[in-house]
Write a protein that holds these residues in place. Structure first.
Motif, PDB file in Angstrom:
ATOM      1  N   GLY A  71      -5.593  -1.352  -6.213  1.00  0.00           N
ATOM      2  CA  GLY A  71      -5.724   0.062  -5.899  1.00  0.00           C
ATOM      3  C   GLY A  71      -6.268   0.875  -7.057  1.00  0.00           C
ATOM      4  O   GLY A  71      -6.940   1.895  -6.846  1.00  0.00           O
ATOM      5  N   THR A 111      -8.405  -0.340  -9.104  1.00  0.00           N
ATOM      6  CA  THR A 111      -9.679  -1.056  -9.378  1.00  0.00           C
ATOM      7  C   THR A 111      -9.612  -1.920 -10.633  1.00  0.00           C
ATOM      8  O   THR A 111     -10.644  -2.206 -11.252  1.00  0.00           O
ATOM      9  N   MET A 165      -1.478  -5.675  -5.643  1.00  0.00           N
ATOM     10  CA  MET A 165      -1.987  -4.581  -4.829  1.00  0.00           C
ATOM     11  C   MET A 165      -2.124  -3.298  -5.657  1.00  0.00           C
ATOM     12  O   MET A 165      -3.095  -2.541  -5.486  1.00  0.00           O
ATOM     13  N   PHE A 166      -1.177  -3.047  -6.553  1.00  0.00           N
ATOM     14  CA  PHE A 166      -1.259  -1.851  -7.394  1.00  0.00           C
ATOM     15  C   PHE A 166      -2.528  -1.873  -8.236  1.00  0.00           C
ATOM     16  O   PHE A 166      -3.260  -0.868  -8.323  1.00  0.00           O
ATOM     17  N   HIS A 171       4.369   3.549 -12.434  1.00  0.00           N
ATOM     18  CA  HIS A 171       3.531   2.361 -12.275  1.00  0.00           C
ATOM     19  C   HIS A 171       4.323   1.133 -12.720  1.00  0.00           C
ATOM     20  O   HIS A 171       5.347   1.272 -13.412  1.00  0.00           O
ATOM     21  N   MET A 206       0.834  -1.205   0.000  1.00  0.00           N
ATOM     22  CA  MET A 206       0.000   0.000   0.000  1.00  0.00           C
ATOM     23  C   MET A 206       0.875   1.264   0.000  1.00  0.00           C
ATOM     24  O   MET A 206       0.579   2.237  -0.691  1.00  0.00           O
ATOM     25  N   TRP A 241       2.387   1.649  -3.433  1.00  0.00           N
ATOM     26  CA  TRP A 241       1.378   2.134  -4.366  1.00  0.00           C
ATOM     27  C   TRP A 241       1.157   3.637  -4.194  1.00  0.00           C
ATOM     28  O   TRP A 241       1.083   4.390  -5.166  1.00  0.00           O
ATOM     29  N   ALA A 242       1.072   4.081  -2.926  1.00  0.00           N
ATOM     30  CA  ALA A 242       0.847   5.506  -2.666  1.00  0.00           C
ATOM     31  C   ALA A 242       2.006   6.358  -3.193  1.00  0.00           C
ATOM     32  O   ALA A 242       1.790   7.407  -3.815  1.00  0.00           O
TER      33      ALA A 242
END
Length: 451
Positions: free
Chosen positions: A410, A412, A406-407, A294, A282, A285-286
Motif C-alpha cells: 500500500g 508502494t 499488504m501495508f 505503522h 486492506m 492498512w486504511a
C-alpha cells in the motif's frame, strides 16, 4: 405459497438461496425404513447429509466419505463433485435408476459441535445398517441443524480476545500489547458476530470487525499511556487485534483437498481465504493511515529461555482454546485441541529461536506433530480430527507477515512487501503439508488414491 394437484399447500422459500423444505419433499410415510425408500428419497437423504457437513466447514474429502458411507448403507452408489458452498452429485440404484441433484448453501462457516454430531450420526447410521425410519432420520437431522451457533456473540468475543492476546505474546508482545489486543479483538469480533446474526455480507462484516478492533486497540493504548506512561513502541502490537479473522479452516482444508485432487474445492477455499485476508489487511492498512500508525518493532521481552518457553506454552494454550471456541467447539474439545496445539506450537517456536531452524521448516514440523497428536486423540475419544488440527495450526499462520506485506504494498514499498509475502507463503505452504504428512502416516484411507 403454492398448491399441488391434491390441494396440499407448499411454503416456498423467500430467500435468495432458497431453503429446501425437506418435510414436503419426502413422500413416503415417516415409518418407512430408509433402505425401503425410493431412489429419489435415498438420493435426497445422501445430499442433505452432505450439504449439512459442508456447512460445518469441513473439506471435500470428509463430505464425500460421509456421503459414500450413507449411500453404501442405503444400497446405492454416489458420485459427487464438491465445492466451497455447493455439491453436484448423482446416486445410482438398481434397475437403471439414478437421481441427480445440485445443492448449495448461502455462505460458509465453521461449527465443530455440529460437525461432531454429524460424524456421530453417520457412524451410528452405518452401524445400524440403515435400519432407521425416515421419521427418525428427519428428527435427528433437524436437531443437528439447530446447532447453528453454540455460543452467544459476547462469549465468542471474549474467546477472540483470549486468542489474540495469546497470539500477540507469541509474536513478541508484552503485557501492554496483550491487554490492548484482548480488548480490541474482543470488541471487533463481537461486532462481526452481531453483523453476522443480521446476515450482513462477508466483506462488510470483516471490514467493520477489523476496523473496530484496530480502533479499540488504539483507544486502550492511549488510555494506558496516559495512566502509566508506557513506551510508544507498544502501539505496534495493534496488528494482534485483527488476527481473529485469520481464515484457518479454508486455508488448511484447501491444501488438504488439493492433495487429494479435489481441485475445485481446494481452489475455491483458497480463493475464499485470500479474499478474507485481502479485506482484513486492506482495512487494517486504511485504519493505520487514519490513526497515523505503522508496523514496527515491539519492545523485546527480557526473559530467560525457560520462562519464555513456559509462557509460550500458556499463550499457545490460550490462543488455540480461544480459536476453538470461535469455531464453536465444546469446551472439552477446545481444551483437548489447546493442549496438543500448545505442545506443537511451543516446539515450533523453540526450533526457530533456539536451534535457528528456518521458520517454514519449523512450521512443517509443528504441523506434523499437531496432526499426529490429533490422530492419537481421535482414536481415544472420537473427536473430529479437523476440530483438533485446525485450531492448533491457526496459531502458526503468519498473519503478521501478511499484514506487513499488504501495508508495504500500500505504501508502494514493493521490495519489502514482496519479502514479507514470500516469508508468509513459505509458512502457509508448510502448514497443510505437515498435516498431510501426519495424515498419510496415520490414516490408511488417506494414504491411497482410492480405498
Amino acid at each position: 405459497m403454492t398448491e399441488d394437484e391434491h390441494g396440499y399447500t407448499h411454503h416456498l422459500s423467500r430467500h435468495h438461496h432458497m431453503k429446501i423444505q425437506w418435510d414436503d419433499f419426502f413422500k413416503s410415510d415417516d415409518n418407512t425404513l430408509a433402505r425401503n425408500a425410493t431412489i429419489v428419497e435415498k438420493g435426497s437423504l445422501v445430499g442433505r447429509i452432505g450439504i449439512m457437513l459442508l456447512s460445518c466447514g469441513t473439506g471435500a474429502w470428509r463430505v464425500r466419505d460421509s456421503m459414500d458411507t450413507v449411500a453404501r448403507t442405503l444400497g446405492i452408489t454416489c458420485s459427487a463433485d464438491i465445492g466451497l458452498v455447493s455439491i453436484e452429485y448423482t446416486c445410482f440404484g438398481l434397475d437403471n435408476e439414478s437421481y441427480s441433484q445440485t445443492l448449495s448453501i448461502p455462505s460458509t462457516g465453521v461449527n465443530m459441535t455440529k460437525l461432531n454430531a454429524m460424524e456421530k450420526f453417520v457412524r451410528q447410521f452405518e452401524k445400524g445398517h440403515g435400519h432407521w425410519t425416515l421419521g427418525q432420520i428427519n428428527t435427528r437431522l433437524e436437531e443437528i441443524e439447530g446447532f447453528t451457533t453454540s455460543y452467544p456473540t459476547w462469549i465468542t468475543g471474549l474467546a477472540s480476545g483470549l486468542a489474540c492476546a495469546g497470539f500477540i505474546f507469541l509474536l513478541g508482545g508484552s503485557l501492554p500489547e496483550v491487554i490492548c489486543a484482548f480488548f480490541g479483538a474482543g470488541v471487533g469480533n463481537y461486532v462481526r458476530g452481531e453483523m453476522g446474526k443480521h446476515k450482513i455480507t462477508l466483506v462488510a462484516k470483516i471490514a467493520a470487525g477489523v476496523a473496530v478492533a484496530c480502533a479499540v486497540y488504539f483507544a486502550i493504548f492511549m488510555l494506558l499511556q496516559k495512566l502509566t506512561n508506557i513506551d510508544y513502541h507498544h502501539i505496534y502490537g495493534y496488528i494482534g487485534a485483527m488476527l481473529f479473522v485469520i481464515p484457518g479452516f479454508p486455508f488448511i482444508t484447501s491444501g488438504l483437498d488439493m492433495s487429494k485432487l479435489d481441485m475445485r474445492s481446494g481452489l475455491e477455499r483458497m480463493t475464499y481465504a485470500a479474499l478474507i485476508i485481502l479485506i482484513a489487511t486492506m482495512t487494517g492498512w486504511a485504519v493505520a493511515m487514519i490513526l497515523q500508525i505503522h508496523p514496527g518493532t515491539m519492545p523485546k521481552l527480557q526473559l530467560n529461555p525457560i520462562v519464555l518457553t513456559v509462557l509460550r506454552f500458556i499463550a499457545s494454550f490460550c490462543g488455540v482454546f480461544g480459536f476453538s471456541i470461535m469455531f464453536n467447539s465444546r469446551p472439552e474439545m477446545a481444551a483437548t485441541a489447546a493442549i496438543s496445539g500448545a505442545i506443537a506450537n511451543t516446539l515450533r517456536l523453540s526450533l526457530v529461536d533456539f536451534d535457528h531452524i528456518p521458520a517454514a521448516l519449523a512450521a512443517f514440523i509443528g504441523a506434523t506433530l499437531a496432526g499426529l497428536l490429533a490422530s492419537i486423540v481421535r482414536n481415544k475419544v472420537g473427536f473430529p480430527r479437523i476440530a483438533l488440527t485446525v485450531p492448533s495450526i491457526v496459531i502458526m499462520v503468519p498473519g503478521l507477515y501478511m499484514y506487513k506485506a499488504m501495508f508495504n504494498f500500500g505504501m508502494t514499498n514493493i521490495n519489502i512487501g514482496a519479502y514479507w509475502i514470500v516469508e508468509a507463503l513459505m509458512i502457509v505452504a508448510a502448514l497443510p503439508l505437515g498435516l498431510l504428512t501426519a495424515r498419510i502416516i496415520t490414516d490408511k484411507k488417506w494414504r491411497h488414491v482410492d480405498w
